[in-house]
Design a protein around this motif. Structure first.
Motif, PDB file in Angstrom:
ATOM      1  N   GLU A  56       0.828  -1.208   0.000  1.00 59.17           N
ATOM      2  CA  GLU A  56       0.000   0.000   0.000  1.00 59.17           C
ATOM      3  C   GLU A  56       0.862   1.257   0.000  1.00 59.17           C
ATOM      4  O   GLU A  56       0.551   2.234  -0.686  1.00 59.17           O
ATOM      5  N   LEU A  57       1.955   1.239   0.756  1.00 58.30           N
ATOM      6  CA  LEU A  57       2.841   2.396   0.803  1.00 58.30           C
ATOM      7  C   LEU A  57       3.513   2.620  -0.553  1.00 58.30           C
ATOM      8  O   LEU A  57       3.608   3.761  -1.029  1.00 58.30           O
ATOM      9  N   LEU A  58       3.970   1.537  -1.190  1.00 64.82           N
ATOM     10  CA  LEU A  58       4.577   1.664  -2.516  1.00 64.82           C
ATOM     11  C   LEU A  58       3.566   2.168  -3.541  1.00 64.82           C
ATOM     12  O   LEU A  58       3.905   3.006  -4.387  1.00 64.82           O
ATOM     13  N   LEU A  59       2.347   1.680  -3.471  1.00 60.59           N
ATOM     14  CA  LEU A  59       1.302   2.155  -4.371  1.00 60.59           C
ATOM     15  C   LEU A  59       1.017   3.638  -4.135  1.00 60.59           C
ATOM     16  O   LEU A  59       0.881   4.413  -5.092  1.00 60.59           O
ATOM     17  N   PHE A  60       0.970   4.043  -2.887  1.00 57.56           N
ATOM     18  CA  PHE A  60       0.754   5.452  -2.559  1.00 57.56           C
ATOM     19  C   PHE A  60       1.865   6.326  -3.127  1.00 57.56           C
ATOM     20  O   PHE A  60       1.606   7.351  -3.756  1.00 57.56           O
ATOM     21  N   TRP A  61       3.135   5.908  -2.907  1.00 56.44           N
ATOM     22  CA  TRP A  61       4.255   6.693  -3.419  1.00 56.44           C
ATOM     23  C   TRP A  61       4.265   6.729  -4.940  1.00 56.44           C
ATOM     24  O   TRP A  61       4.549   7.767  -5.545  1.00 56.44           O
ATOM     25  N   GLY A  62       3.954   5.617  -5.584  1.00 55.73           N
ATOM     26  CA  GLY A  62       3.930   5.580  -7.047  1.00 55.73           C
ATOM     27  C   GLY A  62       2.887   6.519  -7.617  1.00 55.73           C
ATOM     28  O   GLY A  62       3.166   7.300  -8.538  1.00 55.73           O
ATOM     29  N   ILE A  63       1.682   6.457  -7.086  1.00 57.76           N
ATOM     30  CA  ILE A  63       0.616   7.338  -7.574  1.00 57.76           C
ATOM     31  C   ILE A  63       0.942   8.791  -7.271  1.00 57.76           C
ATOM     32  O   ILE A  63       0.705   9.681  -8.095  1.00 57.76           O
ATOM     33  N   SER A  64       1.530   9.043  -6.102  1.00 58.50           N
ATOM     34  CA  SER A  64       1.908  10.421  -5.758  1.00 58.50           C
ATOM     35  C   SER A  64       2.944  10.965  -6.736  1.00 58.50           C
ATOM     36  O   SER A  64       2.825  12.106  -7.192  1.00 58.50           O
ATOM     37  N   LEU A  65       3.948  10.156  -7.048  1.00 64.95           N
ATOM     38  CA  LEU A  65       4.974  10.615  -7.996  1.00 64.95           C
ATOM     39  C   LEU A  65       4.399  10.852  -9.382  1.00 64.95           C
ATOM     40  O   LEU A  65       4.767  11.821 -10.059  1.00 64.95           O
ATOM     41  N   ILE A  66       3.493   9.987  -9.819  1.00 64.75           N
ATOM     42  CA  ILE A  66       2.866  10.181 -11.131  1.00 64.75           C
ATOM     43  C   ILE A  66       2.060  11.472 -11.151  1.00 64.75           C
ATOM     44  O   ILE A  66       2.158  12.260 -12.103  1.00 64.75           O
ATOM     45  N   LEU A  67       1.281  11.727 -10.096  1.00 68.53           N
ATOM     46  CA  LEU A  67       0.479  12.949 -10.056  1.00 68.53           C
ATOM     47  C   LEU A  67       1.352  14.196  -9.992  1.00 68.53           C
ATOM     48  O   LEU A  67       1.080  15.192 -10.674  1.00 68.53           O
ATOM     49  N   ILE A  68       2.399  14.151  -9.187  1.00 63.07           N
ATOM     50  CA  ILE A  68       3.279  15.319  -9.075  1.00 63.07           C
ATOM     51  C   ILE A  68       4.003  15.571 -10.394  1.00 63.07           C
ATOM     52  O   ILE A  68       4.108  16.721 -10.841  1.00 63.07           O
ATOM     53  N   ALA A  70       3.006  14.728 -13.424  1.00 64.42           N
ATOM     54  CA  ALA A  70       2.030  15.229 -14.399  1.00 64.42           C
ATOM     55  C   ALA A  70       1.729  16.700 -14.138  1.00 64.42           C
ATOM     56  O   ALA A  70       1.682  17.508 -15.084  1.00 64.42           O
ATOM     57  N   PHE A  71       1.555  17.063 -12.888  1.00 61.26           N
ATOM     58  CA  PHE A  71       1.273  18.452 -12.551  1.00 61.26           C
ATOM     59  C   PHE A  71       2.439  19.358 -12.931  1.00 61.26           C
ATOM     60  O   PHE A  71       2.248  20.426 -13.523  1.00 61.26           O
ATOM     61  N   LEU A  72       3.667  18.915 -12.622  1.00 59.51           N
ATOM     62  CA  LEU A  72       4.831  19.741 -12.953  1.00 59.51           C
ATOM     63  C   LEU A  72       5.043  19.848 -14.455  1.00 59.51           C
ATOM     64  O   LEU A  72       5.454  20.908 -14.954  1.00 59.51           O
ATOM     65  N   SER A  73       4.777  18.771 -15.185  1.00 64.07           N
ATOM     66  CA  SER A  73       4.936  18.853 -16.638  1.00 64.07           C
ATOM     67  C   SER A  73       3.899  19.792 -17.249  1.00 64.07           C
ATOM     68  O   SER A  73       4.201  20.550 -18.166  1.00 64.07           O
ATOM     69  N   ILE A  74       2.668  19.746 -16.737  1.00 62.07           N
ATOM     70  CA  ILE A  74       1.649  20.672 -17.235  1.00 62.07           C
ATOM     71  C   ILE A  74       2.010  22.096 -16.856  1.00 62.07           C
ATOM     72  O   ILE A  74       1.888  23.019 -17.669  1.00 62.07           O
ATOM     73  N   LEU A  75       2.478  22.282 -15.641  1.00 54.97           N
ATOM     74  CA  LEU A  75       2.861  23.619 -15.190  1.00 54.97           C
ATOM     75  C   LEU A  75       4.056  24.138 -15.978  1.00 54.97           C
ATOM     76  O   LEU A  75       4.117  25.326 -16.331  1.00 54.97           O
ATOM     77  N   GLY A  76       5.004  23.249 -16.271  1.00 52.58           N
ATOM     78  CA  GLY A  76       6.187  23.667 -17.029  1.00 52.58           C
ATOM     79  C   GLY A  76       5.888  23.917 -18.488  1.00 52.58           C
ATOM     80  O   GLY A  76       6.499  24.774 -19.131  1.00 52.58           O
TER      81      GLY A  76
END
Length: 111
Positions: A56-68, A70-76
């Motif tokens: 569950e922790l690995l899944l949480f970190w993976g999804i968090s990294l993907i969302l961050i 994606a957000f940074l690429s859109i922002l950039g």
């Protein structure tokens, strides 16, 4: 009548004790698990719980990294998209005006 009412609780008590005796007879054959078996079951449950928490922790970190990311690429890329739109709109407008002027000049030369 009163005798029937007095015997009624005794009848229920007798039925209850008979049913409890029957239950005791049915479950007397079952032996409780040994202490070592219970300890092994507890260790297995603990290992399983820890592995599930790790997943569950690995899944949480993976999804968090993907969302961050994606957000940074859109922002950039947002300023780049803004500048592209700012460049395309005037170029498209000027191109349309130039094509219209060239067509008018050709029509005027043909007449």
């Amino acid at each position: 009548m009163e005798k029937d009412k007095d015997k009624e609780p005794e009848l229920y008590l007798h039925k209850l004790s008979d049913e409890l005796d029957r239950l005791d007879a049915q479950y007397n054959d079952i032996t409780p698990p040994s202490l070592q078996e219970l300890e092994r079951l507890m260790v297995d449950a603990s290992v399983h719980r820890k592995s599930m928490e790790r997943k569950e922790l690995l899944l949480f970190w993976g999804i968090s990294l993907i969302l961050i990311s994606a957000f940074l690429s859109i922002l950039g890329s947002a300023p780049m998209v803004y500048w592209i739109i700012q460049a395309i709109i005037p170029i498209a407008g000027l191109s349309a005006l130039g094509i219209a002027r060239i067509r008018r000049n050709r029509e005027g030369a043909q007449e």
